[in-house]
Design an enzyme around this catalytic site. Structure first.
Site, PDB file in Angstrom:
ATOM      1  CG  LEU A  30      -1.878  -1.184   1.359  1.00 19.49           C
ATOM      2  CD1 LEU A  30      -2.663  -1.090   2.658  1.00 19.49           C
ATOM      3  CD2 LEU A  30      -2.826  -1.260   0.166  1.00 19.49           C
ATOM      4  N   GLY A  31       2.032   1.179   0.560  1.00 24.07           N
ATOM      5  CA  GLY A  31       2.893   2.353   0.631  1.00 24.07           C
ATOM      6  C   GLY A  31       4.224   1.981   1.253  1.00 24.07           C
ATOM      7  N   GLY A  34      10.509   5.657   4.880  1.00 26.81           N
ATOM      8  CA  GLY A  34      11.915   5.458   5.190  1.00 26.81           C
ATOM      9  C   GLY A  34      12.175   4.374   6.205  1.00 26.81           C
ATOM     10  CB  SER A  35      11.011   3.637   9.400  1.00 28.63           C
ATOM     11  OG  SER A  35       9.649   4.038   9.409  1.00 28.63           O
ATOM     12  CB  ALA A  36       7.725   0.465   8.243  1.00 21.71           C
ATOM     13  CB  VAL A  38       1.811   0.033   4.965  1.00 24.17           C
ATOM     14  CG1 VAL A  38       0.427  -0.426   5.424  1.00 24.17           C
ATOM     15  CG2 VAL A  38       2.474   0.853   6.068  1.00 24.17           C
ATOM     16  CE  LYS A  56       4.865   1.990  10.683  1.00 28.04           C
ATOM     17  NZ  LYS A  56       4.461   3.087  11.619  1.00 28.04           N
ATOM     18  CG  ASP A 162       4.091  13.839  12.293  1.00 30.56           C
ATOM     19  OD1 ASP A 162       4.186  14.973  11.782  1.00 30.56           O
ATOM     20  OD2 ASP A 162       4.407  12.800  11.692  1.00 30.56           O
TER      21      ASP A 162
END
Length: 521
Positions: A30-31, A34-36, A38, A56, A162
């Site tokens: 799905l996307g 920079g870290s994971a 999904v 994730k 955030d």
């Protein structure tokens, strides 16, 4: 080779798609960040039961990074406590081999940022009443998070940090979810913010957060105000050509009255946004509940009977193609032919004409406590399905071993995407995404990325199997040139009506506004 031929090949190389992670079937990606990454996921069960999830998955190169893993576990530990209809839900934290993943509620829709941009391409803006309604729902989720307490009844002091249009999610049914608590601050978290590091997006930060002062939950209310301002006007409130210009707008320029930019903008909503965006925390809304109350009062006064349905209608009209593609991904996952794991055939309970099925309690996954987190991590290193028969056939002999290939493929992408020179074990990677073949082994190899305008990035990976690596890039921030001193130079007159220095003026430590909000603690 044309683009149409390359795309399917690249899609098939996304390493988790089509596989299983623990109890979950993994579908389309799905996307990726920079870290994971999904993925769409599905938990199958007996009698056509299913649960769609978003999975994730931590990138391989971060699986041994202590600070990141602590942050990832913190996010899971927080989300499992946040049971609220306007906050994304977490189902399970799991580990498959050395892959750490989080199974979360699948959200079928789009982030608010895409809704704003889609309307903007059509020269439209979201109706003020709908902005207020979705803002009230987001504020309700925030209020629940801010009020969260531990088992002893002590406040966790949770701050999201955030809030932005990217982290307010609108489902196609018009429901609103607050997502991404990855950098939230709360008591008891493992991960600690490095001294001097500011986390979040500058365009939505409250002044005290930017300047490194002590802050509390009211920074989230400021950020929500900036988010709703953008949703109502269709353009970002604090937007500069670079981070320095953005910070200058945030710290020194007055917030433009939306009524001066949009003819006929409602006075009541303008006043709500003005209060949420006050520089001084004491002059803002003090709680998310207060903000939600005023937003809902505006919606009621506007005479909108069913704002959720109106929002759903807008989502359907704007994202018809995206909805179709997402539904195809779901149907593809359902028809992939994965085996459903069950303990036994479920008997029909005797004596009931209604045909109700008597279902035994579902098997519980193996759990253990994870180092003072109080959160169960599910070990799913493998599942064996046993078929019970009255005359079992002898177990077949061991399958012949297949020799592993001597080389593995390392696929490297950058975040953000950039034209870069990528070296894996000193050899230039080729293609897009860049790939390199290296000898299989347990010794780590170096991945080095050099891109114009970004700092050189280096990380290591273990080439024990085919791997996909996403390398986060950090922009180089050049210091502005210092003008030569001039004893005879006269100070330019400060223009009337300005709240601070002109745009582009270097910020000095003796500036009264900087003294008001000193840098650092």
């Amino acid at each position: 080779m044309g683009a149409a031929e390359v795309a399917p090949s690249y899609e098939n190389r996304r390493r988790h798609a089509g596989a299983k992670l623990g109890r979950y079937q993994v579908g389309t990606r799905l996307g990726v960040g920079g870290s994971a990454a999904v993925y769409l996921g599905r938990l199958p069960g007996p009698m056509n039961f299913e649960r769609l999830v978003a999975i994730k998955v931590v990138h391989d190169h971060l699986s041994e990074e202590k600070e990141f893993i602590s942050q990832f576990l913190d996010e899971a530990n927080l989300l499992v406590r946040l049971a609220h209809p306007n906050i994304v839900q977490v189902h399970e934290l799991g580990r498959e081999g050395d892959t750490l993943f989080l199974a979360m509620e699948y959200l079928h829709g789009q982030p608010l940022s895409k809704l704003i941009s889609s309307l903007g391409r059509r020269s439209k803006r979201l109706e003020p009443g709908l902005v207020a309604w979705l803002g009230a729902r987001t504020a309700e989720g925030l209020g629940f998070a801010h009020d969260l307490k531990d088992e002893q009844g002590q406040s966790l002091g949770l701050v999201h940090r955030d809030i932005s249009p990217q982290n307010v999610f609108i489902n196609y049914d018009g429901s609103v979810k607050l997502i991404d608590f990855g950098i939230a601050r709360a008591a008891g978290r493992i991960a600690q913010t490095t001294l001097g590091r500011v986390k979040g997006k500058f365009s939505y930060m409250a002044p005290e957060q930017v300047l490194g002062k002590d802050f509390d939950h009211r920074v989230d209310l400021f950020a929500l105000g900036a988010t709703l301002y953008e949703a109502a006007l269709g353009s970002r409130l604090f937007a500069g050509v670079d981070e320095s210009a953005t910070l200058h707008k945030l710290l020194f320029e007055a917030v433009p009255d939306p009524r001066s930019r949009v003819p006929g903008f409602p006075d009541e909503l303008a006043e709500i946004l003005k209060r949420a965006l006050q520089t001084e925390p004491e002059e803002r809304y003090q709680t998310a509940a207060e903000l939600a109350r005023d937003l809902d009062a505006f919606v009621k006064a506007a005479g909108i009977d069913d704002p959720q349905q109106l929002l759903a209608d807008s989502m359907h009209g704007l994202f018809e193609q995206e909805r179709g593609e997402q539904q195809k991904s779901i149907e593809s996952l359902r028809s992939a032919g994965f085996e459903t794991v069950t303990d036994r055939e479920l008997p029909v309970e005797a004596g009931r004409s209604s045909g109700v099925i008597s279902r035994p309690a579902p098997p519980q996954p193996q759990l253990w406590k994870y180092a003072a987190l109080g959160f169960a991590i599910v070990l799913t290193t493998g599942v064996t399905v046993l078929a019970v028969r009255s005359n079992p056939t002898p177990a077949p002999g061991p399958a012949p071993s297949v020799a592993e290939p001597s080389n593995v493929s390392i696929e490297v992408t950058t975040q953000p995407e950039a034209s870069a020179t990528i070296l894996v074990a000193g050899i230039a990677a080729q293609g897009k995404p860049a790939r390199s073949s290296v000898q299989r082994g347990s010794a780590p190899v170096e991945v080095a990325v050099t891109a114009e305008g970004f700092e050189r990035a280096v990380l290591t990976v273990i080439p024990d199997r085919d791997r996909g690596v996403v390398v986060p890039l950090k922009k180089i921030v050049e210091a502005p040139p210092t003008p030569p001193p001039s004893a005879s130079a006269e100070k330019p007159a400060k223009p009337e009506g300005k709240a601070g220095p002109q745009a582009g003026t270097p910020i000095k430590k003796n500036d009264p506004l900087v003294t008001k909000y000193p840098f650092g603690k």
